[in-house]
Design a protein around this motif. Structure first.
Motif, PDB file in Angstrom:
ATOM      1  N   GLY A 184      15.546 109.592  11.294  1.00 38.86           N
ATOM      2  CA  GLY A 184      16.085 108.917  10.122  1.00 38.86           C
ATOM      3  C   GLY A 184      17.413 109.511   9.679  1.00 38.86           C
ATOM      4  O   GLY A 184      18.371 108.788   9.392  1.00 38.86           O
ATOM      5  N   ILE A 185      17.490 110.849   9.648  1.00 38.44           N
ATOM      6  CA  ILE A 185      18.744 111.498   9.277  1.00 38.44           C
ATOM      7  C   ILE A 185      19.816 111.241  10.325  1.00 38.44           C
ATOM      8  O   ILE A 185      20.983 110.974  10.008  1.00 38.44           O
ATOM      9  CB  ILE A 185      18.523 113.013   9.095  1.00 38.44           C
ATOM     10  N   GLY A 186      19.427 111.303  11.602  1.00 38.25           N
ATOM     11  CA  GLY A 186      20.389 111.053  12.673  1.00 38.25           C
ATOM     12  C   GLY A 186      20.971 109.656  12.623  1.00 38.25           C
ATOM     13  O   GLY A 186      22.175 109.462  12.839  1.00 38.25           O
ATOM     14  N   LEU A 187      20.134 108.667  12.318  1.00 39.88           N
ATOM     15  CA  LEU A 187      20.625 107.290  12.213  1.00 39.88           C
ATOM     16  C   LEU A 187      21.575 107.130  11.031  1.00 39.88           C
ATOM     17  O   LEU A 187      22.565 106.400  11.116  1.00 39.88           O
ATOM     18  CB  LEU A 187      19.444 106.324  12.087  1.00 39.88           C
ATOM     19  N   ALA A 188      21.278 107.812   9.923  1.00 40.79           N
ATOM     20  CA  ALA A 188      22.185 107.753   8.772  1.00 40.79           C
ATOM     21  C   ALA A 188      23.545 108.360   9.128  1.00 40.79           C
ATOM     22  O   ALA A 188      24.598 107.826   8.751  1.00 40.79           O
ATOM     23  CB  ALA A 188      21.563 108.492   7.586  1.00 40.79           C
TER      24      ALA A 188
END
Length: 266
Positions: free
Chosen positions: A98-102
């Protein structure tokens, strides 16, 4: 022209790179500025990867110990994924993806803030959000090898290749933004797949997402081949492309097999 550019001309299956010679002051400045900046970016990625690996690995260990002390808790619930994994095995991957996609979306939206005139999508230019995303990915998969449970040798090799791929993304000489985006599309499908295993979405939705995201990612690679070609590719860029193609084929095959199995159980 005094600017550095790359033109592609097609003669059958071959691509020809045309390099315009920079002026003498630029020729002297390019190695210093580019090399210095690459070293800084590589150092930033290593730092981010090390911090991410430590933090995520520590979180995995804490979650595992809690689930062992409280086997009846939700974190200890069997996900019935064929690998004997519990809910706590999915917490860190979902958070990391999730953080990587953001960060990937931030890189797509804010690459102009880097202040460079190079083409981020096809060129070698780095961007701060992309460096953070790549470093996080390297740290995540590195600690997964040690701290978390993988499902057989295939997934183990996937984690090892993912760490190598992250370093190659940072070192690639071309297709910088495209390769990061190709990886980001895969991660979006993997996130939905994990959400399917924990029951946040249905499992068919998760497998469809992993399959379709693989097709979309490989379409990005085809787009790069048609529009730009393999111009100025170094070994790192070649490794990333080959790894992403191989991974995409495997994900599509796995997704189709799982969808057929689910349909057969209905």
């Amino acid at each position: 022209s005094s600017r550095l550019g790359c033109g592609v001309s097609c003669y059958g299956p071959h691509y020809t790179c045309l390099l315009s010679a920079p002026s003498l002051p630029q020729r002297a400045a390019l190695p210093t500025s580019g090399g210095g900046r690459s070293c800084v970016e590589a150092g930033n990625m290593l730092f981010i990867g090390a911090i991410s690996a430590f933090a995520l690995g520590l979180a995995n260990v804490c979650l595992e110990r809690y689930a062992q002390k409280h086997p009846s808790s939700r974190l200890g619930r069997d996900m019935n994924d064929g690998c004997n994994r519990r809910l706590y095995h999915y917490v860190v991957p979902i958070l990391s993806m999730g953080i990587g996609l953001a960060l990937w979306l931030a890189a797509l939206c804010c690459w102009q803030l880097d202040g460079q005139e190079q083409d981020w999508w096809f060129g070698p230019q780095r961007q701060f959000a992309a460096t953070w995303a790549v470093g996080l990915g390297a740290g995540h998969y590195a600690q997964e090898i040690v701290a978390n449970q993988w499902c057989g040798s295939v997934l183990f090799l996937h984690h090892v290749a993912a760490v190598a791929h992250a370093f190659c993304l940072q070192a690639s000489s071309s297709w910088s933004g495209l390769l990061v985006s190709w990886s980001g599309v895969y991660e979006a499908g993997s996130l939905l797949l994990c959400l399917g295993y924990i029951g946040a979405v249905s499992r068919p939705v998760g497998h469809w997402a992993a399959t379709l995201s693989s097709v979309m990612g490989m379409c990005l690679g085809l787009h790069g081949l048609v529009v730009h070609g393999f111009c100025e590719f170094n070994a790192a860029a070649w490794f990333s492309v080959i790894a992403l193609v191989g991974l995409g084929i495997g994900r599509i095959q796995d997704g189709v097999d799982n969808l057929r199995r689910i349909q057969g159980q209905v």
